[in-house]
Structures are given as C-alpha cells and as structure tokens.
Design a protein around this motif. Structure first.
Motif, PDB file in Angstrom:
ATOM      1  N   TRP A  28       0.978  -1.044   0.032  1.00  0.00           N
ATOM      2  CA  TRP A  28       0.031  -0.099  -0.074  1.00  0.00           C
ATOM      3  C   TRP A  28       0.931   1.343   0.110  1.00  0.00           C
ATOM      4  O   TRP A  28       0.551   2.167  -0.584  1.00  0.00           O
ATOM      5  CB  TRP A  28      -1.238   0.030   0.943  1.00  0.00           C
ATOM      6  N   TRP A  29       1.927   1.346   0.787  1.00  0.00           N
ATOM      7  CA  TRP A  29       2.770   2.444   0.604  1.00  0.00           C
ATOM      8  C   TRP A  29       3.221   2.634  -0.633  1.00  0.00           C
ATOM      9  O   TRP A  29       3.484   3.733  -1.067  1.00  0.00           O
ATOM     10  CB  TRP A  29       4.151   2.488   1.815  1.00  0.00           C
ATOM     11  N   THR A  30       3.755   1.716  -1.285  1.00  0.00           N
ATOM     12  CA  THR A  30       4.388   1.869  -2.591  1.00  0.00           C
ATOM     13  C   THR A  30       3.225   2.300  -3.715  1.00  0.00           C
ATOM     14  O   THR A  30       3.561   3.022  -4.574  1.00  0.00           O
ATOM     15  CB  THR A  30       5.043   0.502  -3.221  1.00  0.00           C
ATOM     16  N   ALA A  31       2.160   1.993  -3.283  1.00  0.00           N
ATOM     17  CA  ALA A  31       0.755   2.406  -4.169  1.00  0.00           C
ATOM     18  C   ALA A  31       0.671   3.661  -4.167  1.00  0.00           C
ATOM     19  O   ALA A  31       0.695   4.560  -5.184  1.00  0.00           O
ATOM     20  CB  ALA A  31      -0.547   1.514  -4.087  1.00  0.00           C
ATOM     21  N   ALA A  32       0.848   4.129  -2.937  1.00  0.00           N
ATOM     22  CA  ALA A  32       0.486   5.563  -2.616  1.00  0.00           C
ATOM     23  C   ALA A  32       1.889   6.384  -3.065  1.00  0.00           C
ATOM     24  O   ALA A  32       1.534   7.613  -3.738  1.00  0.00           O
ATOM     25  CB  ALA A  32       0.393   5.856  -0.993  1.00  0.00           C
ATOM     26  N   ALA A  33       3.014   5.913  -3.153  1.00  0.00           N
ATOM     27  CA  ALA A  33       4.115   6.406  -3.583  1.00  0.00           C
ATOM     28  C   ALA A  33       4.042   6.720  -5.224  1.00  0.00           C
ATOM     29  O   ALA A  33       4.555   7.758  -5.622  1.00  0.00           O
ATOM     30  CB  ALA A  33       5.384   5.870  -3.216  1.00  0.00           C
ATOM     31  N   HIS A  34       3.398   5.800  -5.731  1.00  0.00           N
ATOM     32  CA  HIS A  34       3.281   5.898  -7.166  1.00  0.00           C
ATOM     33  C   HIS A  34       2.058   6.940  -7.663  1.00  0.00           C
ATOM     34  O   HIS A  34       2.091   7.515  -8.464  1.00  0.00           O
ATOM     35  CB  HIS A  34       2.901   4.536  -7.767  1.00  0.00           C
ATOM     36  N   PHE A  35       0.969   6.879  -6.946  1.00  0.00           N
ATOM     37  CA  PHE A  35      -0.276   7.581  -7.288  1.00  0.00           C
ATOM     38  C   PHE A  35      -0.062   9.075  -6.780  1.00  0.00           C
ATOM     39  O   PHE A  35      -0.744   9.842  -7.738  1.00  0.00           O
ATOM     40  CB  PHE A  35      -1.541   6.918  -6.618  1.00  0.00           C
ATOM     41  N   LEU A  36       0.270   9.264  -5.706  1.00  0.00           N
ATOM     42  CA  LEU A  36      -0.051  10.768  -5.136  1.00  0.00           C
ATOM     43  C   LEU A  36       0.852  11.633  -5.851  1.00  0.00           C
ATOM     44  O   LEU A  36       0.391  12.727  -6.116  1.00  0.00           O
ATOM     45  CB  LEU A  36       0.681  10.770  -3.661  1.00  0.00           C
ATOM     46  N   PRO A  37       2.239  11.514  -6.268  1.00  0.00           N
ATOM     47  CA  PRO A  37       3.064  12.490  -7.070  1.00  0.00           C
ATOM     48  C   PRO A  37       2.247  12.702  -8.452  1.00  0.00           C
ATOM     49  O   PRO A  37       2.336  14.072  -8.880  1.00  0.00           O
ATOM     50  CB  PRO A  37       4.353  11.746  -7.022  1.00  0.00           C
ATOM     51  N   SER A  38       1.867  11.824  -9.140  1.00  0.00           N
ATOM     52  CA  SER A  38       1.252  11.870 -10.345  1.00  0.00           C
ATOM     53  C   SER A  38      -0.133  12.774 -10.067  1.00  0.00           C
ATOM     54  O   SER A  38      -0.469  13.440 -11.045  1.00  0.00           O
ATOM     55  CB  SER A  38       0.859  10.602 -10.998  1.00  0.00           C
ATOM     56  N   LEU A  39      -0.873  12.460  -9.001  1.00  0.00           N
ATOM     57  CA  LEU A  39      -1.943  13.441  -8.762  1.00  0.00           C
ATOM     58  C   LEU A  39      -1.557  14.871  -8.590  1.00  0.00           C
ATOM     59  O   LEU A  39      -2.144  15.920  -8.952  1.00  0.00           O
ATOM     60  CB  LEU A  39      -2.792  12.888  -7.487  1.00  0.00           C
ATOM     61  N   GLY A  40      -0.422  14.938  -7.721  1.00  0.00           N
ATOM     62  CA  GLY A  40       0.144  16.470  -7.499  1.00  0.00           C
ATOM     63  C   GLY A  40       0.533  17.065  -8.783  1.00  0.00           C
ATOM     64  O   GLY A  40       0.179  18.426  -9.145  1.00  0.00           O
ATOM     65  N   VAL A  41       1.240  16.445  -9.613  1.00  0.00           N
ATOM     66  CA  VAL A  41       1.435  16.908 -11.123  1.00  0.00           C
ATOM     67  C   VAL A  41       0.254  17.247 -11.841  1.00  0.00           C
ATOM     68  O   VAL A  41       0.060  18.402 -12.436  1.00  0.00           O
ATOM     69  CB  VAL A  41       2.484  16.036 -11.778  1.00  0.00           C
ATOM     70  N   ALA A  42      -0.674  16.341 -11.852  1.00  0.00           N
ATOM     71  CA  ALA A  42      -2.004  16.872 -12.490  1.00  0.00           C
ATOM     72  C   ALA A  42      -2.698  18.102 -11.809  1.00  0.00           C
ATOM     73  O   ALA A  42      -3.175  19.035 -12.668  1.00  0.00           O
ATOM     74  CB  ALA A  42      -3.046  15.671 -12.481  1.00  0.00           C
ATOM     75  N   ALA A  43      -2.560  18.233 -10.724  1.00  0.00           N
ATOM     76  CA  ALA A  43      -3.372  19.275 -10.007  1.00  0.00           C
ATOM     77  C   ALA A  43      -2.363  20.638 -10.102  1.00  0.00           C
ATOM     78  O   ALA A  43      -3.018  21.541 -10.355  1.00  0.00           O
ATOM     79  CB  ALA A  43      -3.156  19.239  -8.225  1.00  0.00           C
ATOM     80  N   MET A  44      -1.005  20.411 -10.292  1.00  0.00           N
ATOM     81  CA  MET A  44      -0.242  21.809 -10.605  1.00  0.00           C
ATOM     82  C   MET A  44      -0.451  22.105 -12.087  1.00  0.00           C
ATOM     83  O   MET A  44      -0.701  23.246 -12.342  1.00  0.00           O
ATOM     84  CB  MET A  44       1.338  21.398 -10.286  1.00  0.00           C
ATOM     85  N   LEU A  45      -0.541  21.173 -12.856  1.00  0.00           N
ATOM     86  CA  LEU A  45      -0.959  21.395 -14.420  1.00  0.00           C
ATOM     87  C   LEU A  45      -2.046  22.204 -14.590  1.00  0.00           C
ATOM     88  O   LEU A  45      -2.512  22.845 -15.489  1.00  0.00           O
ATOM     89  CB  LEU A  45      -0.482  20.425 -15.309  1.00  0.00           C
TER      90      LEU A  45
END
Length: 88
Positions: A28-45
């Motif tokens: 689960w921690w690895t899954a969160a580590a993959h998903f959260l930064p991409s969500l952050g980049v999507a929010a910033m863009l």
C-alpha cells in the motif's frame, strides 16, 4: 494547449495502473508513492492551464510531498522487514 493535458492524462493513467498493481500485491505504501505524485503534477498543471489559483499549486505540492513521504515509509518498512529476517 492540449499537449500538457494529454501528457498529464497519460502520466496519471500509468501511475494509476502501477498503483493498482502494487496494491493488489499488498504494498500500500508503494501504491501511494506511485499515485500521489502523479496526482500532484495533475493538480499543478491544472492550476497552470485552467484556473490560476494558488490553491491548485498548494494542493499539488502537498500531494507530491505526501508521495515522497509514502515512498520513504515504503523504503523504511522494506528495510525493517529485511533486518528481521536476517536476525532470525
């Protein structure tokens, strides 16, 4: 202006697939580590393309930081689990 949206969408889909694969293995921690930064980049863009508010940038930065925290937690849990097996 559709190129940044397309790149963000592809990044988000690939990160989601990777997170689902990791979650199915129980990491689960690895899954969160993959998903959260991409969500952050999507929010910033999204903040750059659609609405020019600092809230989108703040949310994006928080998601990226949370992703790095999840990556550190996944690394720490793996290192701790490995030490327990060596000691036995």
């Amino acid at each position: 202006m559709w190129i940044p949206v397309a790149v963000t969408t592809v990044l988000f889909v690939l990160a989601s697939v990777s997170a689902i694969f990791q979650a199915s293995k129980g990491q689960w921690w690895t899954a969160a580590a993959h998903f959260l930064p991409s969500l952050g980049v999507a929010a910033m863009l999204g903040g750059m393309e659609w609405q020019h508010t600092p809230l989108f940038w703040l949310a994006g930065i928080m998601f990226v930081v949370a992703g790095f925290g999840a990556e550190a937690m996944a690394y720490w849990r793996t290192r701790t689990a490995g030490r327990g097996q060596v000691d036995q």
